[in-house]
Design an enzyme around this catalytic site. Structure first.
Site, PDB file in Angstrom:
ATOM      1  N   GLU A 127       0.857  -1.182   0.000  1.00 39.58           N
ATOM      2  CA  GLU A 127       0.000   0.000   0.000  1.00 39.58           C
ATOM      3  C   GLU A 127       0.891   1.229   0.000  1.00 39.58           C
ATOM      4  OE1 GLU A 127      -2.815   0.483   3.212  1.00 39.58           O
ATOM      5  OE2 GLU A 127      -3.643   2.272   2.283  1.00 39.58           O
ATOM      6  N   ALA A 268       1.797  -0.707  10.818  1.00 35.21           N
ATOM      7  CA  ALA A 268       1.416  -2.066  10.450  1.00 35.21           C
ATOM      8  C   ALA A 268       0.595  -2.017   9.175  1.00 35.21           C
ATOM      9  CB  ALA A 268       0.595  -2.708  11.566  1.00 35.21           C
ATOM     10  N   MET A 269       0.402  -3.192   8.547  1.00 36.17           N
ATOM     11  CA  MET A 269      -0.327  -3.241   7.286  1.00 36.17           C
ATOM     12  C   MET A 269      -1.311  -4.398   7.303  1.00 36.17           C
ATOM     13  SD  MET A 269      -0.898  -1.993   4.319  1.00 36.17           S
ATOM     14  CE  MET A 269      -2.154  -2.717   3.273  1.00 36.17           C
ATOM     15  N   ASN A 271      -2.750  -6.437   5.206  1.00 37.41           N
ATOM     16  CA  ASN A 271      -2.867  -7.425   4.133  1.00 37.41           C
ATOM     17  C   ASN A 271      -3.831  -8.541   4.539  1.00 37.41           C
ATOM     18  OD1 ASN A 271      -0.407  -6.153   2.997  1.00 37.41           O
ATOM     19  ND2 ASN A 271       0.535  -7.172   4.748  1.00 37.41           N
ATOM     20  N   GLU A 304      -5.744  -3.124  12.593  1.00 35.88           N
ATOM     21  CA  GLU A 304      -5.480  -3.907  11.380  1.00 35.88           C
ATOM     22  C   GLU A 304      -6.520  -5.016  11.222  1.00 35.88           C
ATOM     23  OE1 GLU A 304      -3.541  -2.383   9.541  1.00 35.88           O
ATOM     24  OE2 GLU A 304      -2.540  -1.167  11.067  1.00 35.88           O
ATOM     25  N   HIS A 307      -9.702  -3.686   9.730  1.00 27.90           N
ATOM     26  CA  HIS A 307      -9.599  -3.431   8.291  1.00 27.90           C
ATOM     27  C   HIS A 307     -10.126  -4.595   7.459  1.00 27.90           C
ATOM     28  CE1 HIS A 307      -7.847   0.373   7.310  1.00 27.90           C
ATOM     29  NE2 HIS A 307      -6.756   0.218   8.039  1.00 27.90           N
ATOM     30  N   GLU A 326      -9.692   4.382   6.380  1.00 29.67           N
ATOM     31  CA  GLU A 326      -8.964   4.646   7.628  1.00 29.67           C
ATOM     32  C   GLU A 326      -9.888   5.230   8.699  1.00 29.67           C
ATOM     33  OE1 GLU A 326      -6.339   3.258   8.212  1.00 29.67           O
ATOM     34  OE2 GLU A 326      -5.636   2.809   6.193  1.00 29.67           O
TER      35      GLU A 326
HETATM   36 ZN   LIG Z   1      -5.366   1.610   8.757  1.00 31.47          ZN
END
Ligand SMILES: [Zn+2]
Length: 862
Positions: A127, A268-269, A271, A304, A307, A326
C-alpha cells in the site's frame, strides 16, 4: 515551480480501468540478489470501460522483463513497449491470459516498499503503490483479483513461506529448495497482497466465531522475541470478540497470521489474513514495553484486524478515498479501546493527538480535507487528518444518530458494498437511507479542510441562562453540521441539561430556563466534534469544572485549559520582562485532585499533567519558543514546591501497587506515581534524587525504569550521564529498547542536545536505514524537543534538512515523514521563519528531491 515538476493527480479525472484482472497466479523464486517473479494474469475488458482503446498499460517500476506471452504465444518486441514505470501492450483481445517473468533485486530495495529484506526476512509492503515494484499489474485499488501465490526458497534459510489466504500445497524440491502455495478465495486489491519468507518462530492460538468457524491464529517473529508476542495474541482475540458483539462482523477465513519485522515505514499493514507489523507495534513484555506501548500494541492489532471489513472486503475505489477506510477503521479502534481498555484515558489520548498534531497540520501548509482533491504522491497523505479526523467525523454520526443507528449503518454499508471498491458518497448514502436524513451539509466534513471554531458567549437574566453560538467562518468555508455535547454545572457542583445541541447555522441561540443563578457551561463534552471552542472562562469557573464536571473528559479538559490560560498569561509577563508568580488557584485545584479520592489515579495523573509545549504552541497566536519553555519549567518547579508533601504522599501510596500487572488499576497507579516523581525531580534535591535512584534500582517494569531514567537525565544529578550511558549495553540486544534509549537522549531539555543527537547518529545504536531508529532519534528530537530544535542559530533546522537529504536518496517515504517540523513555522518569529524557509529551499535545490519530499517542501515554501 520548476518545469520538470512531478505530475499532480486529480480526483475529478477518475475513470474506470479499461481492463480487469480476474485472477492472478504468481510464482516467486526467492533470492536476495535476484528474485524471479512469474506472473499469470486472467485479463478481460471492463464492461464499465469508457474508451475503446485496445492497448493495455500495466504499472511496473524498474522491473527487468525476461519473458512475455499472451495466450501461450510469446510477444514480438514490436507488440509492446516498456518504460521505467510501465509496460504497454498494443492491441490485446477482450479476454486473454498474460504471462510475464521479471527479475527484481530485494537486497537493493531500501525504500521498504514492494518486496524487500528486513534482517534476512523477505517481506512486502504494497500500500499504496508497492505491488508495481514486484510485477507488472494494473496497480489501482478498484482492480479486484483472486490471487494464488507459490513461493520457492531455500529450506534452511527460509523455512517459513507465507502469503494471503489458505495454504493449498507444500512440496520439497531439489537443491534444498521447498515451496508453498497459498490461495486467497476473496478478490482483493493488489495493495493487500503480501508475502513473507524467513527463519521465523511462531506462537499459535485459536478463536471460534459466533457462527462456529474455528480460526487458527499465528504470530511470527524472530525466535528470540517470541515471548513478546502474547499480549498481541490476547489483543487480537479481544478485538475479534468485540467486533462480533458490537457490529456483528465475523472473521471470514480459517487462518489469520501476523508477522513482526524490524524495518517498516508504517506501524502495520492490514494485508488480507497476513498482517505485517512494525515490531514496535507488536512485541511487548514487561521489560521491553511501557504501559503506553502495551496499549499501542492492542490498538494497532485491533485496527489492522478491523480493516478486514473496512478496507479489505469493502475497499477504496481510488486513493482519494483513503479517509473512508482509515476513518471507519480508526473509529472502531477508538470505540474498542474505550469500551474494553478504559474510557477516559483512551479518549484523552485521541484528543491530545487531535489537538497537538491534527490541528497543527490543519493550520499549516499541508492542510487537506479528509477526502483529497489532488495529490502528487499519495504516500504523503497517510496523515493525522486522514486517520484521526476521519475517525472523529465518523464518530460524530454515532453522536448525532445514536450508537445503534451507527452500528446499523456500518452493517448495511458492508452488506451492500461487500466485494466492491467504494467512495465516501457510497457510505454517506447508506447513512442517509438508514437515518432518513439529508447529509449534504454533513458531507462538508469530508471535503472542507481546516479546524472549525465555535465562538460561544453566554448571558443570564430573568432566571434564563442563554448560550449564543457562532461558527467562525472565512469566505472560503461553509457552515458545518456540528454535534455539540454540553452540560451546565451550578456553583454547588450540580450537573444539569446534559444534551447534544445541533449546530448547523452561522449563529444560534439556546435558552435554558429555571436557573436561580448563573451556571458554568461544560462545552464539547467528550470532544463531541473535532473543533476548537472559544469561550472566556474565569480561573474559578475552570476550577469548578475540574472538580465537579460529571464528564471526566471535560474535567480533564478544564484542568488543561486552566493550566494553558495561566501559562499564556505568564508568557506575556515573560515577554514584558516582568517577574511572575504562579496563581494560588492552580496549586489549590491540583491539591484537591491529588488528595481527593474521587478521582481515579489514571485520570488524576492526566489532570495534573501540564500541557506539553506542543500543546501550548498550538494554543498560542505567536509562538515564543524560549518564553513557553521557561514558563513551562517554572510552572513545574512551582507546582512541585507547592505540592511537595502531597506529591510525596501520592508517590508512596501508589508504590504499593506491586507486584507488576497490567490491570487498569495498576496502570493508573503507575501513571500517577511517575507523574509525582516527574514533578518532584524538578526540585533537584538530594532527597528526591534518592527516591528516583531507588525506583530505578527496584523497577520490575519498563514504565517505572523509563520514568526514573528520563527524570534523572533531565535533572542536575551529577551522575546522570554515566547512568544513562550504562543502559545502552544492557538494552542493545532489544530493538525496542534501543529506540527507547535513543528517544530518551533526544528529549533531554538541557542545552547541548543537538550535539548529543548528532553524535548518536554515528553510534552503532543508530542505523539510518531503519525507520524506527530515525523516528526515535531524529523525529523525537525535532518534534518534541522544541527548545533545542528551534535553537535561534537555525542549527536544528539544518540538522533536520541534512537528514531529509540523506534519507531521501534511499527511502523517500521516510524522508517525507520526518520533514514536517520544517513546514510548521507560520506562527514562529520572523527570524526563525526565514531560517526554516532557507532549509526548505536548500532541500529543493541541493539535489533533485523525490516526488514525496518535493510535494511537501513546495507546499511549504512561501
Ligand atoms: Zn489503517
Amino acid at each position: 515551480m520548476k518545469n520538470n515538476a512531478p505530475q499532480t493527480i486529480f480526483l475529478k479525472d477518475y475513470t474506470p480501468s479499461d481492463f480487469l484482472v480476474e485472477s492472478a497466479e504468481l510464482q516467486f523464486t526467492l533470492d536476495p540478489k535476484e528474485t524471479l517473479v512469474d506472473t499469470k494474469l486472467w485479463i478481460k475488458r471492463n464492461p464499465a470501460a469508457t474508451t475503446n482503446d485496445k492497448s493495455l498499460m500495466l504499472d511496473g517500476v524498474n522491473l527487468d522483463l525476461q519473458a512475455i506471452q499472451i495466450d501461450g504465444t510469446p510477444l514480438a518486441t514490436n507488440n509492446y513497449q516498456t518504460t521505467p514505470e510501465n509496460l504497454t501492450i498494443f492491441q490485446v483481445p477482450d479476454n486473454f491470459v498474460l504471462e510475464t517473468q521479471v527479475k527484481i533485486h530485494p537486497d537493493k530495495n531500501f525504500t521498504l516498499s514492494g518486496l524487500y529484506l528486513s534482517n534476512n526476512i523477505f517481506c512486502t509492503q504494497n500500500e499504496p503503490h508497492g505491488f508495481r515494484h514486484i510485477t507488472y499489474f494494473i496497480d489501482r485499488p478498484d482492480i479486484l483479483t483472486k490471487f494464488t501465490a507459490t513461493i520457492i526458497a531455500d529450506k534452511t534459510k527460509y523455512p517459513v513461506l507465507l502469503s494471503n489466504g489458505n495454504l493449498i500445497a507444500t512440496s520439497d524440491l531439489s537443491n534444498n529448495l521447498h515451496s508453498t502455495t497459498w490461495q486467497d478465495p476473496f478478490p482483493k486489491s493488489a495493495y493487500l497482497f503480501a508475502l513473507v519468507a524467513g527463519n521465523l518462530g511462531q506462537i499459535e492460538d485459536h478463536y471460534t466465531t459466533t457462527s462456529g468457524r474455528k480460526v487458527t491464529l499465528r504470530i511470527f517473529t524472530e525466535t528470540r522475541q517470541l515471548d513478546q508476542c502474547h499480549h498481541a495474541m490476547a489483543s487480537l482475540k479481544q478485538a475479534m470478540a468485540w467486533e462480533e458483539q458490537t457490529f456483528g462482523l465475523e472473521y471470514d477465513l480459517d487462518i489469520y497470521q501476523i508477522v513482526a519485522i524490524n524495518d517498516f515505514n508504517f506501524g502495520a499493514m492490514e494485508n488480507k489474513s497476513l498482517n505485517i507489523f512494525n515490531s514496535s507495534c507488536l512485541l511487548a513484555s514487561p521489560s521491553t514495553a511501557t504501559d503506553a506501548d502495551f496499549n499501542r500494541v492492542t490498538s494497532v492489532v485491533a485496527h489492522e484486524y478491523f480493516h478486514n471489513w473496512t478496507g479489505n472486503r469493502a475497499t477504496c475505489r481510488d486513493w482519494f478515498q483513503i479517509g473512508l477506510k482509515e476513518g471507519l477503521t480508526s473509529v472502531r479502534e477508538q470505540l474498542f479501546m474505550e469500551e474494553v481498555h478504559g474510557y477516559p484515558i483512551n479518549r484523552i489520548n485521541s484528543i491530545k493527538l487531535m489537538r497537538t498534531k491534527q490541528f497543527a497540520e490543519d493550520s499549516g501548509p499541508l492542510s487537506h480535507p479528509i477526502r483529497l482533491q489532488s495529490y502528487i504522491e499519495v504516500n504523503n497523505f497517510y496523515t493525522v487528518t486522514i486517520y484521526e479526523k476521519g475517525a472523529e467525523v465518523a464518530r460524530m454520526l454515532a453522536t448525532i444518530f445514536g450508537k445503534a443507528t451507527f452500528q446499523h449503518t456500518m452493517q448495511e454499508f458492508l452488506t451492500k458494498f461487500d466485494g466492491q471498491a467504494v467512495t465516501i458518497e457510497d457510505f454517506l448514502q447508506t447513512a442517509e437511507s438508514i437515518t432518513k436524513t439529508d447529509l449534504t451539509q454533513f458531507k462538508l466534513w469530508y471535503d472542507q479542510a481546516g479546524t472549525p471554531t465555535l465562538t460561544i458567549t453566554d448571558e443570564f437574566a430573568n432566571n434564563i441562562y442563554t448560550l449564543k453560538i457562532k461558527q467562525k467562518l472565512d469566505n472560503t468555508k461553509k457552515e458545518l453540521h456540528i454535534p455539540l455535547s454540553i452540560g451546565l454545572v451550578s456553583t454547588n457542583g450540580e450537573n444539569t441539561q446534559t444534551e447534544t445541541l445541533i449546530i448547523n447555522q452561522t449563529e444560534q441561540t439556546f435558552p435554558f430556563p429555571n436557573f436561580t443563578s448563573k451556571p458554568t457551561p461544560s462545552l464539547l463534552r467528550g470532544f463531541s466534534a473535532p473543533i476548537k471552542i472559544e469561550h472566556k472562562y474565569s480561573d474559578e469557573e475552570l476550577v469548578l469544572l475540574m472538580c465537579h464536571d460529571q464528564d471526566p473528559i471535560n474535567a480533564w479538559d478544564a484542568s488543561q485549559q486552566l493550566m494553558t490560560n495561566i501559562a499564556l498569561r505568564l508568557v506575556e509577563n515573560f515577554d514584558a520582562k516582568q517577574t511572575f508568580t504562579l496563581p494560588q488557584t492552580l496549586a489549590q485545584a491540583c491539591k484537591t485532585v491529588i488528595s481527593n479520592n474521587k478521582f481515579d489515579p489514571a485520570l488524576a495523573a492526566q489532570m495534573l499533567q501540564l500541557p506539553t509545549e506542543s500543546y501550548l504552541h498550538e494554543a498560542s497566536q505567536k509562538i515564543d519558543i524560549e518564553a513557553i519553555h521557561a514558563v513551562s519549567e517554572f510552572m513545574k518547579v512551582e507546582l512541585a514546591k507547592a505540592l511537595k508533601y502531597e506529591l510525596l504522599e501520592a508517590y508512596q501510596n501508589s508504590c504499593a501497587a506491586r507486584p507488576y500487572d497490567l490491570s487498569a488499576v495498576s496502570i493508573g497507579k503507575r501513571s500517577l506515581k511517575n507523574l509525582c516523581l516527574y514533578y518532584l525531580m524538578h526540585l533537584n534535591t538530594p532527597e528526591v534524587f534518592d527516591v528516583c535512584l531507588q525506583q530505578l534500582e527496584q523497577a520490575d517494569n519498563l514504565t517505572d525504569t523509563l520514568a526514573a531514567l528520563a527524570a534523572l537525565s533531565n535533572s542536575t544529578y551529577p551522575q546522570r550521564e554515566h547512568i544513562l550511558e550504562s543502559y545502552y549495553p544492557r538494552w542493545q540486544e532489544q530493538p525496542n529498547l534501543v529506540d527507547k534509549w535513543l528517544a530518551l537522549n533526544a528529549t533531554i531539555k538541557l542545552p547541548g542536545t543537538l550535539q548529543r543527537v548528532q553524535k548518536l547518529i554515528q553510534y552503532p545504536a543508530f542505523n539510518i536505514k531503519n525507520p524506527n531508529n530515525v523516528y526515535a532519534l531524529v523525529r523525537t528530537f525535532c518534534e518534541n524537543n522544541h527548545v533545542n530544535f528551534h535553537d535561534v542559530t537555525g542549527a536544528g533546522y539544518k540538522f533536520l534538512a541534512d537528514q531529509v537529504l540523506t534519507i531521501d536518496k534511499f527511502n523517500p517515504q521516510l524522508a517525507a515523514r520526518i520533514v514536517t517540523p520544517l513546514t510548521q513555522g507560520s506562527n514562529l518569529d520572523p527570524k526563525r521563519q526565514q531560517l526554516l524557509q532557507g532549509q526548505l529551499i536548500r532541500i529543493n535545490q541541493e539535489s533533485k528531491p523525490s516526488k514525496n519530499v518535493y510535494e511537501i517542501v513546495n507546499k511549504a515554501i512561501n
